[in-house]
Structure formats: C-alpha cells, structure tokens
Design a protein around this motif. Structure first.
Motif, PDB file in Angstrom:
ATOM      1  N   TYR A 139       5.312   5.076  -8.758  1.00 25.28           N
ATOM      2  CA  TYR A 139       5.701   3.760  -8.231  1.00 25.28           C
ATOM      3  C   TYR A 139       6.045   2.749  -9.323  1.00 25.28           C
ATOM      4  O   TYR A 139       7.095   2.091  -9.274  1.00 25.28           O
ATOM      5  CB  TYR A 139       4.573   3.219  -7.348  1.00 25.28           C
ATOM      6  CG  TYR A 139       4.613   1.719  -7.164  1.00 25.28           C
ATOM      7  CD1 TYR A 139       5.625   1.118  -6.416  1.00 25.28           C
ATOM      8  CD2 TYR A 139       3.651   0.905  -7.764  1.00 25.28           C
ATOM      9  CE1 TYR A 139       5.664  -0.267  -6.261  1.00 25.28           C
ATOM     10  CE2 TYR A 139       3.685  -0.464  -7.607  1.00 25.28           C
ATOM     11  CZ  TYR A 139       4.696  -1.047  -6.858  1.00 25.28           C
ATOM     12  OH  TYR A 139       4.735  -2.410  -6.721  1.00 25.28           O
ATOM     13  N   LEU A 158       6.747  -5.805  -5.150  1.00 25.73           N
ATOM     14  CA  LEU A 158       6.137  -5.719  -3.823  1.00 25.73           C
ATOM     15  C   LEU A 158       7.149  -5.834  -2.694  1.00 25.73           C
ATOM     16  O   LEU A 158       6.773  -5.941  -1.527  1.00 25.73           O
ATOM     17  CB  LEU A 158       5.051  -6.789  -3.672  1.00 25.73           C
ATOM     18  CG  LEU A 158       3.844  -6.625  -4.600  1.00 25.73           C
ATOM     19  CD1 LEU A 158       2.838  -7.742  -4.374  1.00 25.73           C
ATOM     20  CD2 LEU A 158       3.169  -5.269  -4.405  1.00 25.73           C
ATOM     21  N   LYS A 159       8.432  -5.789  -3.015  1.00 25.93           N
ATOM     22  CA  LYS A 159       9.461  -5.789  -1.984  1.00 25.93           C
ATOM     23  C   LYS A 159       9.451  -4.432  -1.277  1.00 25.93           C
ATOM     24  O   LYS A 159       9.395  -3.394  -1.930  1.00 25.93           O
ATOM     25  CB  LYS A 159      10.840  -6.040  -2.599  1.00 25.93           C
ATOM     26  CG  LYS A 159      10.979  -7.355  -3.347  1.00 25.93           C
ATOM     27  CD  LYS A 159      10.959  -8.550  -2.409  1.00 25.93           C
ATOM     28  CE  LYS A 159      11.223  -9.852  -3.174  1.00 25.93           C
ATOM     29  NZ  LYS A 159      11.199 -11.028  -2.288  1.00 25.93           N
ATOM     30  N   PRO A 160       9.506  -4.407   0.046  1.00 23.70           N
ATOM     31  CA  PRO A 160       9.435  -3.136   0.787  1.00 23.70           C
ATOM     32  C   PRO A 160      10.472  -2.105   0.343  1.00 23.70           C
ATOM     33  O   PRO A 160      10.176  -0.911   0.296  1.00 23.70           O
ATOM     34  CB  PRO A 160       9.668  -3.566   2.240  1.00 23.70           C
ATOM     35  CG  PRO A 160       9.190  -4.980   2.290  1.00 23.70           C
ATOM     36  CD  PRO A 160       9.559  -5.566   0.951  1.00 23.70           C
ATOM     37  N   HIS A 161      11.698  -2.562   0.012  1.00 22.00           N
ATOM     38  CA  HIS A 161      12.742  -1.604  -0.370  1.00 22.00           C
ATOM     39  C   HIS A 161      12.489  -0.991  -1.747  1.00 22.00           C
ATOM     40  O   HIS A 161      13.161  -0.031  -2.132  1.00 22.00           O
ATOM     41  CB  HIS A 161      14.121  -2.278  -0.340  1.00 22.00           C
ATOM     42  CG  HIS A 161      14.301  -3.377  -1.348  1.00 22.00           C
ATOM     43  ND1 HIS A 161      13.837  -4.657  -1.155  1.00 22.00           N
ATOM     44  CD2 HIS A 161      14.885  -3.381  -2.569  1.00 22.00           C
ATOM     45  CE1 HIS A 161      14.141  -5.404  -2.198  1.00 22.00           C
ATOM     46  NE2 HIS A 161      14.771  -4.654  -3.082  1.00 22.00           N
ATOM     47  N   LEU A 163       8.840  -0.897  -2.866  1.00 26.62           N
ATOM     48  CA  LEU A 163       7.486  -0.371  -2.697  1.00 26.62           C
ATOM     49  C   LEU A 163       7.477   0.991  -1.998  1.00 26.62           C
ATOM     50  O   LEU A 163       6.783   1.920  -2.434  1.00 26.62           O
ATOM     51  CB  LEU A 163       6.650  -1.375  -1.902  1.00 26.62           C
ATOM     52  CG  LEU A 163       5.196  -0.991  -1.613  1.00 26.62           C
ATOM     53  CD1 LEU A 163       4.417  -0.838  -2.906  1.00 26.62           C
ATOM     54  CD2 LEU A 163       4.541  -2.037  -0.710  1.00 26.62           C
ATOM     55  N   ILE A 164       8.254   1.130  -0.925  1.00 28.60           N
ATOM     56  CA  ILE A 164       8.215   2.373  -0.140  1.00 28.60           C
ATOM     57  C   ILE A 164       8.741   3.576  -0.921  1.00 28.60           C
ATOM     58  O   ILE A 164       8.030   4.585  -1.064  1.00 28.60           O
ATOM     59  CB  ILE A 164       8.962   2.189   1.196  1.00 28.60           C
ATOM     60  CG1 ILE A 164       8.197   1.196   2.076  1.00 28.60           C
ATOM     61  CG2 ILE A 164       9.134   3.531   1.908  1.00 28.60           C
ATOM     62  CD1 ILE A 164       8.930   0.804   3.341  1.00 28.60           C
TER      63      ILE A 164
END
Length: 298
Positions: A139, A158-161, A163-164
C-alpha cells in the motif's frame, strides 16, 4: 573501496519482484508524464530498494541463502556506507519531483532500516514484521509511486481510489511474505528472530498463505468488476492460474517432505514465476487502462 560482495548484496535485480506495484500505480495515475515516470522508477527500483537490501544484509550478516543470493558472500564494512549512499541518491532523485515525494521515500527507508537494525529489529516480531513489511512494500509503495507519478502530496494516501488498490497490493505481499521465510528457519533461529514462518511452522505457513492468496484473488476480482472491466477479470484469472498451480504443487511436495522441499530453489521459483506473470499482467493493464495501445494502433 567498494567491494564486489557489497554490490552483490544490493541485489538490484531483486527489485523486479516489487515492480508490479509500480506498474499498477502507473496504470491508475491520471497524470502520465514521461519524466516523472523515469524519476520514480529510478529512485525506487535502482536506488531505494537496493539500499534497503544492502542495509538489512549488513546487519543480518546471513551465512545461508537469502532472497536473490543462494550463497551470500561475507558482509564487509563498506556495505553500510554504500547502502546509505544509495539511499541519499534515491532521495535526491525523488526531490526532482517534489519535496513530498522525497519525504515519502525517507519514511519508507527509515521503516526499512528498523526492520533489521539491532536497536529495533522489527524482524524478530512475527506479526508486526509481517504487517509492516506488507503494508509498506504494498500500500505505501503504491501510494508513494502514485503520488510521484502524478506529482501529488501526502493527502492522496487516504483517498479511496488510492487506498483500495494499494491495500490489494499489500494483500499480495502479505500472502507471499511468509513463503519467503520457509527456508530460513535455521538462520533466523540462530539470530533469535521469530519470523512469522517460524511461528506458524512450515505447513502452517503454506496454509496461511493460501488463505491470504484466496482473499487477494477475491479482492482483485471485485476491483475489476466494480470498474466494469470484466475483460480483465478473465485475464487476471488466466494470469493467476500458473502461479496457483505452482503453489499447489509445491505445497503438495512440502506436505510429503517439509525439510526437503521448503528450500531456497522452490521459494525463488515461486518468486520468479509470480514476478514474471504479475509484471506482464500489470504492464498490460497499464497499456490498456491508459489506452496507450489504442493510440499506438492509430
């Protein structure tokens, strides 16, 4: 004077095993730029990772096989300074992109140093070392590469695009990480390091890795289907098939004779086939997802 053994301990070709993370970040970055692509690649794969390899080898002083070197040469004092020089060069190259990107490399490097340095030595804590190694090589590296490639700052972590997909790369590494330790139990025991593989035992290591690999596969399948990329769902499954077959074959041999088959050759075979296939898959995903192939076709 830089000795030949120190250059060998940098294990520069070993950076190939972490290259899929770079390609995955490259595939998803919104701001492709040739110059930034070069600086990110050089700073990470030619200097940061070799620096980490050399620094940890200096303090480990392995006498038996390590990742990428079947018969490691004796460590010499210049390796310590060479690893720090490579670290400094990595930071300088990263600074060509931004101070933020350079500071990310600094954090990665310091955490990597803590892995083997005797005053901290994360390596002796089985679950903590597993968690941190997978988190930072997966990560954190994905987010760091993504930030460098697009010239973003720490705020994107920490942006979802980010982080995921970043956590999906960590899952890959969390599954593979214990397998890289199965042939080092005697060496780790000699130093008093309770690695996760020693803690789980050889057969337990394979069972644990199988569980994480299953979660990783499910995660990537969800990722591609959520992005309406059903085609890559099938490509991914096809790419994973040889890796899964190798793992199951190896696992079967290990169940019969752990001492004979939980060795360096089988481990490096697993690493090599995984690196070859994952690099090819994520590079292809980069070309398709950024529509570079379509542009070249016209």
């Amino acid at each position: 004077m830089i000795t030949r053994s120190s250059l060998k301990h940098l294990r520069i070709p070993f950076s190939l095993f972490l290259l899929p993370v770079y390609f995955f970040a490259l595939a998803l970055t919104p701001n492709l730029n040739g110059e930034r692509m070069l600086w990110v690649f050089l700073s990470l794969h030619l200097f940061l990772y070799p620096s980490s390899n050399g620094y940890n080898s200096y303090f480990d002083k392995d006498e038996e096989s390590i990742g990428g070197i079947k018969n490691p040469p004796k460590v010499t004092p210049d390796l310590y300074w060479l690893s720090l020089a490579f670290f400094a060069i990595a930071l300088i190259l990263a600074f060509k992109i931004s101070f933020a990107f350079s500071s990310m490399l600094l954090v990665y490097g310091l955490v990597s140093m803590a892995y083997s340095h005797p005053s901290i030595r994360l390596k002796k804590y089985p679950w903590l070392s597993w968690l941190i190694a997978g988190l930072f090589q997966g990560y954190f590296t994905f987010a760091m590469a993504y930030a460098g490639l697009s010239d973003f700052g720490w705020n994107i972590f920490l942006k979802p695009h980010v982080l995921i997909p970043g956590m999906l790369t960590s899952l890959m590494l969390w599954g593979n990480y214990p397998l890289t330790q199965v042939y080092q139990h005697r060496e780790d025991a000699r130093r008093g390091d309770m690695t996760l593989s020693r803690y789980l035992g050889i057969k337990g290591t394979f069972g644990f890795s199988a569980l994480i690999f299953a979660l990783t596969g499910a995660g990537f399948i969800w990722f591609f289907l959520d992005r309406n990329q059903e085609y890559f769902f099938w490509v991914y499954l096809g790419a994973m098939a040889p890796i899964i077959l190798y793992f199951l074959l190896w696992f079967n041999f290990v169940r019969i004779n752990p001492e004979k088959y939980a060795n360096y050759s089988w481990t490096m075979g697993m690493n090599s086939i995984s690196a070859l296939i994952l690099n090819a898959f994520f590079f292809y995903y980069f070309l398709e997802n950024t529509q570079i192939l379509q542009v070249l076709a016209y």
